[in-house]
Design a protein around this motif. Structure first.
Motif, PDB file in Angstrom:
ATOM      1  N   UNK A  81      -2.545  -0.825 -24.924  1.00 51.71           N
ATOM      2  CA  UNK A  81      -1.525  -0.255 -25.798  1.00 51.71           C
ATOM      3  C   UNK A  81      -0.606  -1.289 -26.391  1.00 51.71           C
ATOM      4  N   UNK A  82      -0.873  -2.558 -26.107  1.00 52.09           N
ATOM      5  CA  UNK A  82      -0.009  -3.643 -26.575  1.00 52.09           C
ATOM      6  C   UNK A  82      -0.641  -4.506 -27.666  1.00 52.09           C
ATOM      7  N   UNK A  83      -1.939  -4.383 -27.857  1.00 54.62           N
ATOM      8  CA  UNK A  83      -2.653  -5.231 -28.816  1.00 54.62           C
ATOM      9  C   UNK A  83      -3.323  -4.349 -29.862  1.00 54.62           C
ATOM     10  N   UNK A  84      -3.126  -4.717 -31.135  1.00 51.44           N
ATOM     11  CA  UNK A  84      -3.630  -3.905 -32.235  1.00 51.44           C
ATOM     12  C   UNK A  84      -4.523  -4.737 -33.145  1.00 51.44           C
ATOM     13  N   UNK A 540      -1.617 -10.010 -19.885  1.00 49.80           N
ATOM     14  CA  UNK A 540      -0.323  -9.745 -20.512  1.00 49.80           C
ATOM     15  C   UNK A 540       0.141  -8.365 -20.094  1.00 49.80           C
ATOM     16  N   UNK A 541       1.416  -8.256 -19.749  1.00 45.92           N
ATOM     17  CA  UNK A 541       2.013  -6.959 -19.458  1.00 45.92           C
ATOM     18  C   UNK A 541       3.305  -6.728 -20.230  1.00 45.92           C
ATOM     19  N   UNK A 561       9.059  -6.551 -27.143  1.00 46.77           N
ATOM     20  CA  UNK A 561       8.889  -6.309 -25.707  1.00 46.77           C
ATOM     21  C   UNK A 561       8.047  -5.057 -25.484  1.00 46.77           C
ATOM     22  N   UNK A 562       7.117  -5.131 -24.534  1.00 42.19           N
ATOM     23  CA  UNK A 562       6.271  -3.982 -24.235  1.00 42.19           C
ATOM     24  C   UNK A 562       7.115  -2.843 -23.689  1.00 42.19           C
ATOM     25  N   UNK A 563       6.719  -1.642 -24.041  1.00 41.80           N
ATOM     26  CA  UNK A 563       7.459  -0.469 -23.558  1.00 41.80           C
ATOM     27  C   UNK A 563       7.072  -0.140 -22.128  1.00 41.80           C
TER      28      UNK A 563
END
Length: 563
Positions: A81-84, A540-541, A561-563
């Protein structure tokens, strides 16, 4: 990019691992968001015209912007959910037009495109950069890149015409006209490529140190503020960039290391947030903890078989056939890779949208010619491939074309996985053919320089597609190409590639390119031994909204920043 030489950093050391939280997507002392990442060791250069690695191109993509650029989409690259995923869209160009015959592209440069020193970006900056890269005096590894695409590029590379005769010209400060040799549908994608970034002649010429922080001038989103060699490259937003207000990180710190133990330690401690290096036997636990993800990657890991040292094609074919690729991906790399069946990576498409790697025969291009000329061989199984390998090898020995007492020098850059893979190949070659190898590892910079000296018998490399077309792989094996480290030379193959470069996209061109790869693995061929098709792994987190292209680049300019 792409092309490029790829340095895969994996460990063979076993760590006791606990899931990592926090980490370098943290705020700085003044509360600003800072990205901390480690994707490789010290780059050879960040000069767009001279880069030849994925990491060097990644840094360049953050500092410069081409006519086209990679822009984020809503499609996720993996389950984090962090990389698009990204797509190629307008960059420094606000628009472009294509002539009816597809041969002339006219780009209009954005009126708000500026260099970091406030000077306007001009069409002439691409004219200078492109003429520079095709100039043989520049000695760019990517000097061939425009051959057969832009008018006169091949002739300039051959020394037959002057760089000023390249089919690119500035009609005025904001209008750039480029004339192609034939209709090239993937040309807009090439216009996002790192090696073709615009450059300022007054900044570059006469200054060998123009990429140093105190000298560099860029037109992209970030600029180098500090470069401590073999330690860190720090970038801050370019205030002159037209989209500066929407950039994410206040700073991107690219840590430079090939000390894999230190890399994982820095990630575990939370000092570095994004890393691409970890032990292969930890992949499963890293995935379970939500730290490791695997992204699609259009690339091939392969071995050069030096045609000057291993002169008989049957020996090269025997070496290629006797590698147990299933064992390598299942027990050595363990990262979801798939065994290669040809040189062109899976994910490259033909004009009909078919995966080029899977569209020739059921066996793949690497075995196509052999299956036709050795119909009794069972090339559907490893045992059958080994049987044919023994036959071909023995024929070469019996005819005096190969001394079975020869020890082959196998070169690789320092890395535990490259070493483990070399040992696996060596075991197969010894077990099946009785061939002995001598392993020689070198640091990355020394290794890449040594490839051009052609002293190896076998040498590993990875090639990541520069754009989505088979020619990005196949032209590497043309006689005299700067990446043809194994000194392969076949007039038939050269002729087929030359023909392909005269054809518009379509079924006829597809047929010629399929023929080219089959020729590469036919009689007098086998200059490379493909091992597997890549995947891209990272940990990555804490960093969200990261962009990605299967050509190998991660983009952090809009990270949050990641949610």
């Amino acid at each position: 990019m792409k092309k490029f030489l790829i340095l895969i950093l994996c460990l063979a050391v076993v760590f006791s691992f606990t899931a990592c939280g926090g980490g370098g997507g943290e705020s700085s002392d003044d509360g600003e968001f800072v990205v901390t990442a480690c994707i490789a060791s010290e780059p050879e250069t960040v000069d767009p015209g001279l880069i030849s690695s994925v990491d060097g191109s990644t840094y360049t993509q953050h500092m410069f912007e081409n006519l086209m650029k990679y822009v984020p989409t809503d499609e996720t690259a993996d389950d984090s959910g962090n990389v698009f995923m990204t797509k190629v869209d307008l960059g420094q160009a606000e628009s472009y037009e294509v002539s009816e015959d597809g041969l002339v592209y006219t780009f209009k440069i954005r009126s708000d495109a500026k260099w970091s020193d406030g000077e306007p970006v001009k069409a002439q900056d691409w004219v200078y950069s492109w003429q520079r890269i095709v100039n043989p005096d520049t000695a760019s590894d990517y000097g061939y890149f425009l051959d057969g695409v832009v008018v006169n590029a091949a002739e300039i590379q051959a020394g037959e015409k002057e760089p000023s005769e390249l089919g690119i010209k500035a009609l005025d400060d904001s209008t750039l006209e480029i004339t192609l040799c034939q209709d090239t549908p993937y040309f807009p994608e090439m216009c996002a490529f790192a090696s073709l970034m615009p450059l300022r002649e007054d900044v570059v010429e006469g200054n060998d140190n123009w990429t140093d922080p105190e000298n560099i001038v860029v037109n992209g989103p970030y600029i180098i503020s500090e470069w401590t060699h073999d330690s860190v490259i720090k970038m801050v937003p370019n205030e002159q960039y037209y989209d500066a207000a929407n950039l994410g990180p206040a700073e991107i710190d690219w840590y430079l290391s090939d000390d894999e133990t230190a890399i994982m330690s820095a990630y575990q401690s939370g000092d570095w947030a994004f890393v691409e290096s970890f032990p292969t036997d930890m992949i499963a636990s890293l995935q379970e903890s939500g730290d490791c993800y695997i992204d699609p990657y259009v690339g091939t890991y392969y071995l050069y078989l030096n045609c000057d040292k291993i002169k008989d094609w049957r020996v090269r074919a025997a070496l290629t056939l006797s590698v147990d690729r299933d064992n390598i991906v299942e027990n050595v790399t363990q990262g979801g890779q798939t065994p290669a069946t040809g040189f062109v990576a899976s994910g490259i498409l033909d004009s009909e949208g078919n995966d080029f790697a899977n569209s020739t025969t059921e066996l793949g291009a690497m075995y196509s010619w052999l299956s036709k000329n050795y119909p009794d061989a069972d090339l559907s199984t490893y045992e059958g491939k080994c049987d044919l390998a023994k036959q071909l090898y023995q024929e070469a020995v019996d005819e005096g074309a190969w001394d079975p007492n020869t020890t082959i020098v196998y070169n690789f850059n320092t890395d535990d996985t490259h070493k483990a893979l070399a040992e696996a190949c060596g075991h197969d070659w010894d077990n099946v053919l009785g061939v002995k190898i001598s392993l020689e590892n070198q640091e990355w910079a020394t290794y890449t320089n040594g490839l051009g000296e052609h002293k190896f018998g076998v040498a590993r490399l990875g090639w990541i597609a520069d754009y989505n077309d088979p020619i990005t792989y196949l032209e590497l094996m043309v006689t005299g190409n700067s990446y043809n480290y194994g000194l392969f030379s076949d007039p038939k193959f050269d002729g087929v590639i030359k023909e392909a470069k005269t054809l518009d996209a379509g079924a006829e061109r597809d047929k010629v390119l399929y023929e080219a790869e089959e020729t590469l693995f036919g009689e007098n061929g086998f200059p490379v031994c493909p091992i597997y098709y890549y995947t891209n792994m990272y940990c990555n987190k804490t960093i969200g909204n990261v962009g990605y292209t299967p050509m190998g680049y991660y983009f952090f300019q809009y990270a949050q920043p990641a949610e």
